[in-house]
Design an enzyme around this catalytic site. Structure first.
Site, PDB file in Angstrom:
ATOM      1  N   HIS A 179       0.697  -0.866  -0.261  1.00 17.38           N
ATOM      2  CA  HIS A 179       0.196   0.211  -0.010  1.00 17.38           C
ATOM      3  C   HIS A 179       0.657   1.124   0.004  1.00 17.38           C
ATOM      4  O   HIS A 179       0.103   2.580   0.463  1.00 17.38           O
ATOM      5  CB  HIS A 179      -1.413   0.460   1.550  1.00 17.38           C
ATOM      6  CG  HIS A 179      -1.711  -0.909   1.211  1.00 17.38           C
ATOM      7  ND1 HIS A 179      -2.300  -1.366   2.369  1.00 17.38           N
ATOM      8  CD2 HIS A 179      -2.821  -1.327   0.600  1.00 17.38           C
ATOM      9  CE1 HIS A 179      -4.055  -2.043   2.171  1.00 17.38           C
ATOM     10  NE2 HIS A 179      -3.596  -2.367   0.835  1.00 17.38           N
ATOM     11  N   GLY A 211      -7.834  -5.712   2.276  1.00 18.60           N
ATOM     12  CA  GLY A 211      -6.550  -5.365   3.018  1.00 18.60           C
ATOM     13  C   GLY A 211      -6.310  -4.125   3.746  1.00 18.60           C
ATOM     14  O   GLY A 211      -6.824  -2.637   2.756  1.00 18.60           O
ATOM     15  N   ARG A 240      -8.133 -11.488   5.836  1.00 16.47           N
ATOM     16  CA  ARG A 240      -6.486 -12.436   6.037  1.00 16.47           C
ATOM     17  C   ARG A 240      -6.418 -12.099   7.698  1.00 16.47           C
ATOM     18  O   ARG A 240      -6.996 -11.205   8.450  1.00 16.47           O
ATOM     19  CB  ARG A 240      -5.507 -10.955   5.807  1.00 16.47           C
ATOM     20  CG  ARG A 240      -5.696 -11.428   4.171  1.00 16.47           C
ATOM     21  CD  ARG A 240      -4.258 -10.795   3.654  1.00 16.47           C
ATOM     22  NE  ARG A 240      -4.174 -10.711   1.975  1.00 16.47           N
ATOM     23  CZ  ARG A 240      -4.202  -9.463   1.566  1.00 16.47           C
ATOM     24  NH1 ARG A 240      -3.968  -8.369   2.418  1.00 16.47           N
ATOM     25  NH2 ARG A 240      -4.068  -8.811   0.225  1.00 16.47           N
ATOM     26  N   ASP A 282     -17.235  -8.087   5.520  1.00 12.25           N
ATOM     27  CA  ASP A 282     -17.437  -6.296   4.955  1.00 12.25           C
ATOM     28  C   ASP A 282     -18.046  -6.127   6.388  1.00 12.25           C
ATOM     29  O   ASP A 282     -18.884  -6.235   6.616  1.00 12.25           O
ATOM     30  CB  ASP A 282     -18.495  -6.470   3.628  1.00 12.25           C
ATOM     31  CG  ASP A 282     -19.054  -4.781   3.464  1.00 12.25           C
ATOM     32  OD1 ASP A 282     -18.861  -4.407   4.389  1.00 12.25           O
ATOM     33  OD2 ASP A 282     -18.499  -4.955   2.434  1.00 12.25           O
ATOM     34  N   PHE A 283     -17.389  -4.732   6.162  1.00  7.67           N
ATOM     35  CA  PHE A 283     -17.720  -4.072   7.629  1.00  7.67           C
ATOM     36  C   PHE A 283     -19.278  -3.457   7.608  1.00  7.67           C
ATOM     37  O   PHE A 283     -19.510  -3.805   8.816  1.00  7.67           O
ATOM     38  CB  PHE A 283     -16.624  -3.068   7.973  1.00  7.67           C
ATOM     39  CG  PHE A 283     -15.118  -3.341   8.303  1.00  7.67           C
ATOM     40  CD1 PHE A 283     -15.468  -3.301   9.711  1.00  7.67           C
ATOM     41  CD2 PHE A 283     -14.672  -4.227   7.735  1.00  7.67           C
ATOM     42  CE1 PHE A 283     -14.297  -4.129  10.448  1.00  7.67           C
ATOM     43  CE2 PHE A 283     -13.312  -4.568   8.293  1.00  7.67           C
ATOM     44  CZ  PHE A 283     -13.289  -4.686   9.322  1.00  7.67           C
ATOM     45  N   GLU A 384      -4.774   5.964  -4.735  1.00  8.73           N
ATOM     46  CA  GLU A 384      -3.441   5.569  -5.491  1.00  8.73           C
ATOM     47  C   GLU A 384      -3.493   5.664  -6.871  1.00  8.73           C
ATOM     48  O   GLU A 384      -2.526   5.658  -7.214  1.00  8.73           O
ATOM     49  CB  GLU A 384      -3.883   3.809  -5.461  1.00  8.73           C
ATOM     50  CG  GLU A 384      -3.481   4.054  -3.733  1.00  8.73           C
ATOM     51  CD  GLU A 384      -4.086   2.399  -3.438  1.00  8.73           C
ATOM     52  OE1 GLU A 384      -3.152   1.658  -2.869  1.00  8.73           O
ATOM     53  OE2 GLU A 384      -5.050   2.226  -3.197  1.00  8.73           O
TER      54      GLU A 384
HETATM   55  P1  ADP Z   1      -9.820  -3.220  -1.455  1.00 10.98           P
HETATM   56  O1  ADP Z   1      -9.132  -1.633  -2.131  1.00 10.98           O
HETATM   57  O2  ADP Z   1      -9.015  -3.406  -0.246  1.00 10.98           O
HETATM   58  O3  ADP Z   1     -10.536  -4.045  -1.719  1.00 10.98           O
HETATM   59  P2  ADP Z   1     -11.385  -0.907  -0.531  1.00 10.98           P
HETATM   60  O4  ADP Z   1     -10.698   0.403  -0.010  1.00 10.98           O
HETATM   61  O5  ADP Z   1     -12.732  -0.453  -1.633  1.00 10.98           O
HETATM   62  O6  ADP Z   1     -10.789  -2.329  -0.256  1.00 10.98           O
HETATM   63  O7  ADP Z   1     -12.612  -1.337   1.319  1.00 10.98           O
HETATM   64  C1  ADP Z   1     -13.024  -2.241   1.138  1.00 10.98           C
HETATM   65  C2  ADP Z   1     -13.983  -2.084   2.286  1.00 10.98           C
HETATM   66  O8  ADP Z   1     -14.531  -0.813   2.509  1.00 10.98           O
HETATM   67  C3  ADP Z   1     -15.904  -3.268   1.746  1.00 10.98           C
HETATM   68  O9  ADP Z   1     -14.966  -4.238   2.277  1.00 10.98           O
HETATM   69  C4  ADP Z   1     -16.449  -2.827   3.568  1.00 10.98           C
HETATM   70  O10 ADP Z   1     -15.446  -3.315   4.569  1.00 10.98           O
HETATM   71  C5  ADP Z   1     -15.546  -1.256   3.578  1.00 10.98           C
HETATM   72  N1  ADP Z   1     -16.986  -0.104   3.337  1.00 10.98           N
HETATM   73  C6  ADP Z   1     -16.782   0.549   2.862  1.00 10.98           C
HETATM   74  N2  ADP Z   1     -18.036   1.273   2.962  1.00 10.98           N
HETATM   75  C7  ADP Z   1     -18.567   0.975   4.245  1.00 10.98           C
HETATM   76  C8  ADP Z   1     -19.247   1.759   4.563  1.00 10.98           C
HETATM   77  N3  ADP Z   1     -19.692   2.500   4.395  1.00 10.98           N
HETATM   78  N4  ADP Z   1     -18.850   1.129   5.814  1.00 10.98           N
HETATM   79  C9  ADP Z   1     -18.615   0.919   6.363  1.00 10.98           C
HETATM   80  N5  ADP Z   1     -17.775  -0.315   5.571  1.00 10.98           N
HETATM   81  C10 ADP Z   1     -17.495   0.095   4.347  1.00 10.98           C
END
Ligand code: ADP
Length: 399
Positions: A179, A211, A240, A282-283, A384
């Site tokens: 990252h 991640g 992970r 997913d949060f 990024e």
């Molecule tokens: P990556 O680039 O590592 O795939 P992201 O930076 O796009 O991931 O983050 C994706 C994650 O962000 C999702 O899996 C989810 O857990 C979290 N996320 C996205 N939107 C929200 C939101 N509104 N509230 C809480 N969590 C969120």
């Protein structure tokens, strides 16, 4: 000058066409499910979203379709491929060969292939993406931008594992960190946003997405980060595990009759908050389940926040102080309650969250700490792709 940014995953290809002069995004999108059934392109340009199922048996066919979309008579944004002056490729692992972005040559590709050993899932698809572009645009300069590069400044006492030193000498086993483009962008932006002199600053950047990693950035340089030889080390992530006792691997391999590869696969894909909650990585799902009384979802969220806070604490010690904490990426930019849970652990240091501002801050730049907080806490959306485009521009502008 228009720069195309390509980020290849094993079955996906994300792209952005960026006008470098005014930093605007002309078009962006993702080709998903490449080499699977129902492959799809989701393309965004001119405030319009287009989604189309198209057969994409491999990455080369996906790139071809991206080029067709970019130059399309109706929804295209450029007349011909000549309007793309350079292509920047995200490359995950630069090993000890690359600590800065590089113009791609045959020699560079050979060395990226050597590093594939360290990131087999990632580097090989990054090369496939490059080769597909090269086939279609053989005369366009291309640049590799490495996730590991920003961490070149981590001192040896921090990047070395306490293993037989020959393993480092022979196999280059050490912490590399990932990252990097995000930590670089967000730390610089944080300093600008808060009016700090980046050359005299101590910032902890928390890239919390699917991640996740944390970085201690002292005077604009990475001096430690939570991911390691691979992206598996560090904080708890979507799927992970982050840090565990390595002896777990042997123990569970024997108990469940699994190979080391199978266990590592579980640590990468079925652990993290997904593993703890038994529900989701997913949060958003975890928040909902927690609110409905799901104990494991609550535990997963709490464990995640606790681990992040522990890393922040340790990086305060690593930098002998701190000016600011910055949150970015999907969770960091959007998950307001998770940010609250993390900062709650840091109250003993006089870090105070402005609850009202925190709740309202979703995906935008903001200071979310109170004016009297001893440490500034902010949200800084990462970008990024822009870093990749800027690095590419710097390398190709004088060619
Ligand atoms: P990556 O680039 O590592 O795939 P992201 O930076 O796009 O991931 O983050 C994706 C994650 O962000 C999702 O899996 C989810 O857990 C979290 N996320 C996205 N939107 C929200 C939101 N509104 N509230 C809480 N969590 C969120």
């Amino acid at each position: 000058m228009n720069i195309l940014v390509i980020n290849c995953g094993s079955s996906s290809l994300k792209y952005q066409l960026i006008n470098i002069e005014n930093q605007s995004v002309l078009a962006s999108g993702i080709c998903d499910r490449i080499s699977l059934d129902k492959s799809v392109i989701k393309h965004k340009a001119n405030n319009e979203k287009i989604e189309k199922e198209i057969n994409m048996p491999n990455h080369k066919s996906a790139i071809k379709i991206v080029f067709e979309f970019l130059t399309h008579i109706e929804y295209g944004v450029i007349k011909s491929l000549d309007d793309i002056k350079a292509i920047g490729h995200r490359v995950v692992h630069g090993g000890e060969y690359f600590f800065k972005s590089m113009l791609i040559t045959d020699d560079v590709i050979e060395k990226i292939k050597t590093c594939s050993d360290l990131a087999p899932l990632h580097n090989s698809v990054n090369i496939i993406g490059y080769e597909a572009c090269k086939d279609l645009m053989p005369n366009t300069p291309m640049v590799a931008v490495f996730d590991t590069a920003f961490h070149a400044t981590i001192p040896q006492k921090a990047y070395l594992y306490a293993l037989p030193y020959e393993w480092y000498e022979k196999y280059k086993i050490r912490k590399y960190g990932f990252h990097g483009t995000s930590h670089k962008f967000v730390s610089k932006k944080t300093a600008e946003f808060l009016g700090l002199d980046i050359n005299d600053s101590k910032i902890i950047t928390c890239h919390l997405g699917n991640g996740s990693s944390i970085c201690a950035v002292k005077n604009g340089q990475s001096i430690d980060t939570s991911m390691g030889l691979t992206p598996l080390e560090g904080i708890i992530m979507g799927t992970r595990s982050g840090d565990i006792d390595p002896a777990v691997i042997q123990y569970i391999a024997k108990k469940e009759n699994l190979s080391i590869d199978e266990v590592i696969n579980i640590l990468n894909k079925k652990s993290g908050v997904l593993g703890i909650s038994k529900l989701s990585s997913d949060f958003r799902d975890l928040l909902k389940a927690d609110e409905e009384g799901n104990e494991l979802a609550r535990l997963a969220r709490a464990a995640f926040a606790y681990r992040v806070a522990k890393y922040i604490g340790s990086y305060m010690a690593a930098m002998n102080g701190i000016d600011a904490i910055a949150f970015c990426a999907g969770v960091g930019e959007n998950a307001v309650y998770i940010r609250g849970m993390i900062v709650e652990h840091l109250g003993f240091l006089g870090v105070k969250l402005n609850q009202e501002v925190n709740i309202k801050t979703i995906g935008t730049e903001a200071i979310i700490s109170t004016p009297d907080s001893k440490v500034k806490v902010c949200v800084i959306p990462t970008n990024e792709e822009l870093v990749i485009a800027q690095d590419t521009y710097e390398i190709v502008k004088n060619l």
